[in-house]
Design an enzyme around this catalytic site. Structure first.
Site, PDB file in Angstrom:
ATOM      1  CG  PHE A 153     -12.924  -0.651   2.685  1.00 49.33           C
ATOM      2  CD1 PHE A 153     -12.084  -1.323   3.577  1.00 49.33           C
ATOM      3  CD2 PHE A 153     -12.559  -0.802   1.380  1.00 49.33           C
ATOM      4  CE1 PHE A 153     -10.996  -2.103   3.120  1.00 49.33           C
ATOM      5  CE2 PHE A 153     -11.485  -1.443   0.815  1.00 49.33           C
ATOM      6  CZ  PHE A 153     -10.716  -2.226   1.919  1.00 49.33           C
ATOM      7  CB  VAL A 154     -10.437   5.041   1.750  1.00 48.48           C
ATOM      8  CG1 VAL A 154     -11.626   5.707   2.337  1.00 48.48           C
ATOM      9  CG2 VAL A 154      -9.306   4.470   2.528  1.00 48.48           C
ATOM     10  N   GLY A 179       0.799  -1.327   0.155  1.00 47.84           N
ATOM     11  CA  GLY A 179       0.007   0.075   0.317  1.00 47.84           C
ATOM     12  C   GLY A 179       0.686   1.143   0.117  1.00 47.84           C
ATOM     13  CE  LYS A 190     -10.326   2.776   7.232  1.00 50.13           C
ATOM     14  NZ  LYS A 190     -11.017   1.329   6.836  1.00 50.13           N
ATOM     15  NE  ARG A 222      -2.110  -3.085  -3.828  1.00 50.63           N
ATOM     16  CZ  ARG A 222      -2.265  -3.205  -2.546  1.00 50.63           C
ATOM     17  NH1 ARG A 222      -2.361  -2.272  -1.740  1.00 50.63           N
ATOM     18  NH2 ARG A 222      -2.323  -4.479  -2.164  1.00 50.63           N
ATOM     19  CG  ASP A 226      -5.811  -3.740  -1.613  1.00 52.61           C
ATOM     20  OD1 ASP A 226      -5.063  -3.207  -0.539  1.00 52.61           O
ATOM     21  OD2 ASP A 226      -6.075  -4.788  -1.669  1.00 52.61           O
ATOM     22  CG  ASP A 282      -8.755   0.227   9.935  1.00 47.44           C
ATOM     23  OD1 ASP A 282      -9.300   0.903  10.499  1.00 47.44           O
ATOM     24  OD2 ASP A 282      -8.804  -0.975   9.547  1.00 47.44           O
ATOM     25  CG  ASP A 322      -1.966   1.481   2.732  1.00 45.94           C
ATOM     26  OD1 ASP A 322      -1.765   1.592   4.036  1.00 45.94           O
ATOM     27  OD2 ASP A 322      -2.390   0.945   2.041  1.00 45.94           O
TER      28      ASP A 322
HETATM   29  P1  IMP Z   1      -4.244  -1.868  10.545  1.00 41.86           P
HETATM   30  O1  IMP Z   1      -5.897  -2.269  11.006  1.00 41.86           O
HETATM   31  O2  IMP Z   1      -4.054  -0.342  11.044  1.00 41.86           O
HETATM   32  O3  IMP Z   1      -3.277  -2.734  10.966  1.00 41.86           O
HETATM   33  O4  IMP Z   1      -4.284  -1.609   9.072  1.00 41.86           O
HETATM   34  C1  IMP Z   1      -3.889  -2.804   8.521  1.00 41.86           C
HETATM   35  C2  IMP Z   1      -4.088  -2.340   6.839  1.00 41.86           C
HETATM   36  O5  IMP Z   1      -5.197  -2.910   6.387  1.00 41.86           O
HETATM   37  C3  IMP Z   1      -3.413  -1.279   6.278  1.00 41.86           C
HETATM   38  O6  IMP Z   1      -2.016  -1.004   6.414  1.00 41.86           O
HETATM   39  C4  IMP Z   1      -4.037  -1.267   5.032  1.00 41.86           C
HETATM   40  O7  IMP Z   1      -3.362  -2.123   4.098  1.00 41.86           O
HETATM   41  C5  IMP Z   1      -5.291  -2.051   5.136  1.00 41.86           C
HETATM   42  N1  IMP Z   1      -6.562  -1.228   5.312  1.00 41.86           N
HETATM   43  C6  IMP Z   1      -7.175  -0.826   6.418  1.00 41.86           C
HETATM   44  N2  IMP Z   1      -8.259   0.110   6.184  1.00 41.86           N
HETATM   45  C7  IMP Z   1      -8.369  -0.008   4.850  1.00 41.86           C
HETATM   46  C8  IMP Z   1      -9.005   0.726   4.011  1.00 41.86           C
HETATM   47  O8  IMP Z   1      -9.948   1.345   4.238  1.00 41.86           O
HETATM   48  N3  IMP Z   1      -9.183   0.630   2.588  1.00 41.86           N
HETATM   49  C9  IMP Z   1      -7.891  -0.090   2.246  1.00 41.86           C
HETATM   50  N4  IMP Z   1      -6.977  -0.832   2.842  1.00 41.86           N
HETATM   51  C10 IMP Z   1      -7.283  -0.806   4.354  1.00 41.86           C
HETATM   52 MG    MG Z   2      -1.055  -1.394   3.618  1.00 43.97          MG
END
Ligand code: IMP
Ligand code: MG
Length: 181
Positions: A146-147, A38, A125, A159, A153, A97, A94
């Site tokens: 969700f973006v 990402g 987020k 992407r 992606d 979350d 990227d």
């Molecule tokens: P985490 O929940 O912060 O560990 O996020 C894990 C990964 O999920 C991120 O690095 C993104 O690659 C993916 N991700 C989380 N939210 C989104 C979204 O809204 N769109 C696309 N990928 C996402």
């Molecule tokens: Mg990522």
């Protein structure tokens, strides 16, 4: 899909991050570690705006998930990482979350004894954080949607969009399997 951030807005946000990073590390060599996949679009734009002695490395994060939006088991491949011992490291991803990916990466990289570790993300987020760690540099805070686009992606697609767009819930369908994040 609904456009959330235009290419121009993103460029401004990334330039702002680059400015902060160049100022905070002024004169010091920096190792930027991108979280594949990402990070790639943002990383290419960001590094060309950071005027520091710069090294690049990569880690690959994959998660097994029951649906496309719910995080699952996380695995990290650090084969593409340069020697970071005693170096200042900036992780670039990227989106922040839940923060579980970033926390796991920091814990793993810490074992390699860098001088410091910070993190930069394009997006954070709102209201999703499940860990105590927060990214040090954030270009944009976005609502819990969700973006896709600019590196992000959905099922490995979108992407290459030059902007960031939010998926409507009706567009999301669940899939199983390994997913490169
Ligand atoms: P985490 O929940 O912060 O560990 O996020 C894990 C990964 O999920 C991120 O690095 C993104 O690659 C993916 N991700 C989380 N939210 C989104 C979204 O809204 N769109 C696309 N990928 C996402
Ligand atoms: Mg990522």
């Amino acid at each position: 899909m609904k456009k959330l951030l235009s290419a121009d807005e993103i460029a401004e946000g990334v330039a702002g991050l680059a400015e902060q990073i160049a100022r905070d590390y002024a004169g010091r060599p920096l190792t930027i570690v991108g979280v594949l996949t990402g990070c790639v679009v943002m990383l290419a734009d960001l590094i060309r705006l950071v005027d520091l002695p710069l090294r690049l490395g990569w880690v690959q994060a994959r998660s097994y998930r029951g649906t496309s939006t719910v995080g699952g088991v996380l695995t990290i491949n650090a084969d593409l990482l340069p020697d970071i011992k005693a170096r200042d490291v900036l992780l670039v991803d990227d989106i922040f979350d839940t923060g579980r990916t970033l926390l796991e990466l920091i814990n793993q990289l810490d074992e390699l004894h860098p001088a410091s570790i910070r993190s930069a993300v394009l997006l954070e987020k709102e209201g999703r954080r499940e860990v105590s760690v927060r990214p040090d540099y954030v270009a944009f805070h976005i609502p819990d949607e969700f973006v896709v686009g600019y590196g992000l992606d959905y099922n490995d697609l979108y992407r290459n969009l030059p902007y960031v767009a939010a998926f409507e819930a009706k567009d999301l369908e669940s899939t199983d399997g390994w997913h490169q994040i």
